[in-house]
Design an enzyme around this catalytic site. Structure first.
Site, PDB file in Angstrom:
ATOM      1  N   HIS A  17      34.693  37.102  44.619  1.00 41.29           N
ATOM      2  CA  HIS A  17      34.941  35.655  44.607  1.00 41.29           C
ATOM      3  C   HIS A  17      36.009  35.309  43.564  1.00 41.29           C
ATOM      4  CE1 HIS A  17      30.501  35.148  45.939  1.00 41.29           C
ATOM      5  NE2 HIS A  17      31.234  34.797  46.966  1.00 41.29           N
ATOM      6  N   LYS A  41      19.275  29.751  54.083  1.00 43.87           N
ATOM      7  CA  LYS A  41      18.379  30.665  53.377  1.00 43.87           C
ATOM      8  C   LYS A  41      18.138  30.132  51.976  1.00 43.87           C
ATOM      9  CE  LYS A  41      20.432  34.626  55.262  1.00 43.87           C
ATOM     10  NZ  LYS A  41      21.293  35.671  54.785  1.00 43.87           N
ATOM     11  N   ARG A  90      37.172  39.778  54.223  1.00 43.69           N
ATOM     12  CA  ARG A  90      36.850  41.145  53.817  1.00 43.69           C
ATOM     13  C   ARG A  90      37.085  42.137  54.943  1.00 43.69           C
ATOM     14  NH1 ARG A  90      31.480  39.020  51.150  1.00 43.69           N
ATOM     15  NH2 ARG A  90      31.963  37.573  52.806  1.00 43.69           N
ATOM     16  N   SER A 128      27.621  38.755  47.707  1.00 42.45           N
ATOM     17  CA  SER A 128      26.501  38.345  46.853  1.00 42.45           C
ATOM     18  C   SER A 128      25.221  39.049  47.286  1.00 42.45           C
ATOM     19  CB  SER A 128      26.295  36.830  46.922  1.00 42.45           C
ATOM     20  OG  SER A 128      27.419  36.170  46.429  1.00 42.45           O
TER      21      SER A 128
HETATM   22  P1  ADP Z   1      29.083  35.908  50.185  1.00 47.55           P
HETATM   23  O1  ADP Z   1      29.396  36.494  51.550  1.00 47.55           O
HETATM   24  O2  ADP Z   1      29.385  36.872  49.083  1.00 47.55           O
HETATM   25  O3  ADP Z   1      27.733  35.268  50.102  1.00 47.55           O
HETATM   26  P2  ADP Z   1      30.221  33.215  49.984  1.00 47.55           P
HETATM   27  O4  ADP Z   1      29.615  32.539  51.124  1.00 47.55           O
HETATM   28  O5  ADP Z   1      29.781  32.766  48.649  1.00 47.55           O
HETATM   29  O6  ADP Z   1      30.136  34.797  50.018  1.00 47.55           O
HETATM   30  O7  ADP Z   1      31.791  33.227  50.112  1.00 47.55           O
HETATM   31  C1  ADP Z   1      32.709  32.335  49.552  1.00 47.55           C
HETATM   32  C2  ADP Z   1      34.103  32.816  49.932  1.00 47.55           C
HETATM   33  O8  ADP Z   1      34.431  33.995  49.210  1.00 47.55           O
HETATM   34  C3  ADP Z   1      34.287  33.168  51.412  1.00 47.55           C
HETATM   35  O9  ADP Z   1      35.577  32.760  51.810  1.00 47.55           O
HETATM   36  C4  ADP Z   1      34.183  34.675  51.417  1.00 47.55           C
HETATM   37  O10 ADP Z   1      34.866  35.235  52.515  1.00 47.55           O
HETATM   38  C5  ADP Z   1      34.866  34.996  50.110  1.00 47.55           C
HETATM   39  N1  ADP Z   1      34.478  36.287  49.571  1.00 47.55           N
HETATM   40  C6  ADP Z   1      33.261  36.669  49.150  1.00 47.55           C
HETATM   41  N2  ADP Z   1      33.287  37.948  48.700  1.00 47.55           N
HETATM   42  C7  ADP Z   1      34.567  38.383  48.846  1.00 47.55           C
HETATM   43  C8  ADP Z   1      35.250  39.611  48.586  1.00 47.55           C
HETATM   44  N3  ADP Z   1      34.596  40.667  48.098  1.00 47.55           N
HETATM   45  N4  ADP Z   1      36.576  39.673  48.860  1.00 47.55           N
HETATM   46  C9  ADP Z   1      37.203  38.602  49.383  1.00 47.55           C
HETATM   47  N5  ADP Z   1      36.633  37.430  49.668  1.00 47.55           N
HETATM   48  C10 ADP Z   1      35.334  37.305  49.401  1.00 47.55           C
END
Ligand code: ADP
Length: 160
Positions: A17, A41, A90, A128
């Protein structure tokens, strides 16, 4: 001023993130990190905790603001006068859902673009939920989350 929104659940914030937030902060005048409140969730961390982790780990980025939102992302984007929503990609598996969302969001709010940043190679496996799973089994998550909040995350996840 060009404002971008980085939305997500950030439950909790990972190095993946942070990488996206840092890169967005270099591309836009201001970045609003928007913590999603209405998760289906049950989250492991409260909105307040997630906001506080994000504030602590983005304190060095002077054009980054942390906020939370409930309801439609496009309503929040309008409220912030944003020109773009920045999302991290990703893998191909992220793409299908993100593509659909961006089409819907474009219909709802044509003036806001969705911008994708490819994950940095070292974080392509990171989410996460992976962090939570590893920590709950006592694994080392030092390489996955920002150092400043590492112990707070471990304390919580190993005492669940
Ligand atoms: P998670 O899948 O980790 O629960 P979130 O819903 O909090 O993620 O994601 C917030 C944003 O951060 C999304 O656009 C997600 O694609 C991006 N993101 C999360 N982890 C990564 C990563 N390792 N590399 C690139 N983008 C990421």
């Amino acid at each position: 001023m060009k404002v971008a929104i980085c939305p997500g659940s950030f439950d909790p914030v990972t190095l993946g993130h942070l990488d996206i937030i840092e890169r967005a902060s270099g591309l836009f005048d201001k970045v609003v990190v928007a913590v999603l409140c209405n998760m289906d969730k049950k989250p492991s961390f409260s909105v307040e905790e997630r906001i506080s982790f994000l504030k602590e780990t983005t304190a060095h980025l002077h054009n980054v603001e942390i906020d939370s939102f409930d309801g439609l992302l496009m309503d929040f984007a309008r409220e912030k006068s944003a020109v773009a929503v920045v999302k991290g990609l990703r893998a191909v598996s992220d793409f299908e859902y993100e593509f659909q969302m961006s089409m819907i969001n474009k219909k709802l709010c044509p003036e806001v673009e969705t911008v994708y940043l490819n994950t940095s190679q070292e974080y392509m496996y990171l989410s996460s939920s992976v962090v939570k799973q590893i920590a709950s089994f006592g694994g080392d998550i030092r390489n996955f989350v920002p150092e400043a909040i590492h112990s707070k995350i471990v304390d919580r996840l190993t005492n669940m």
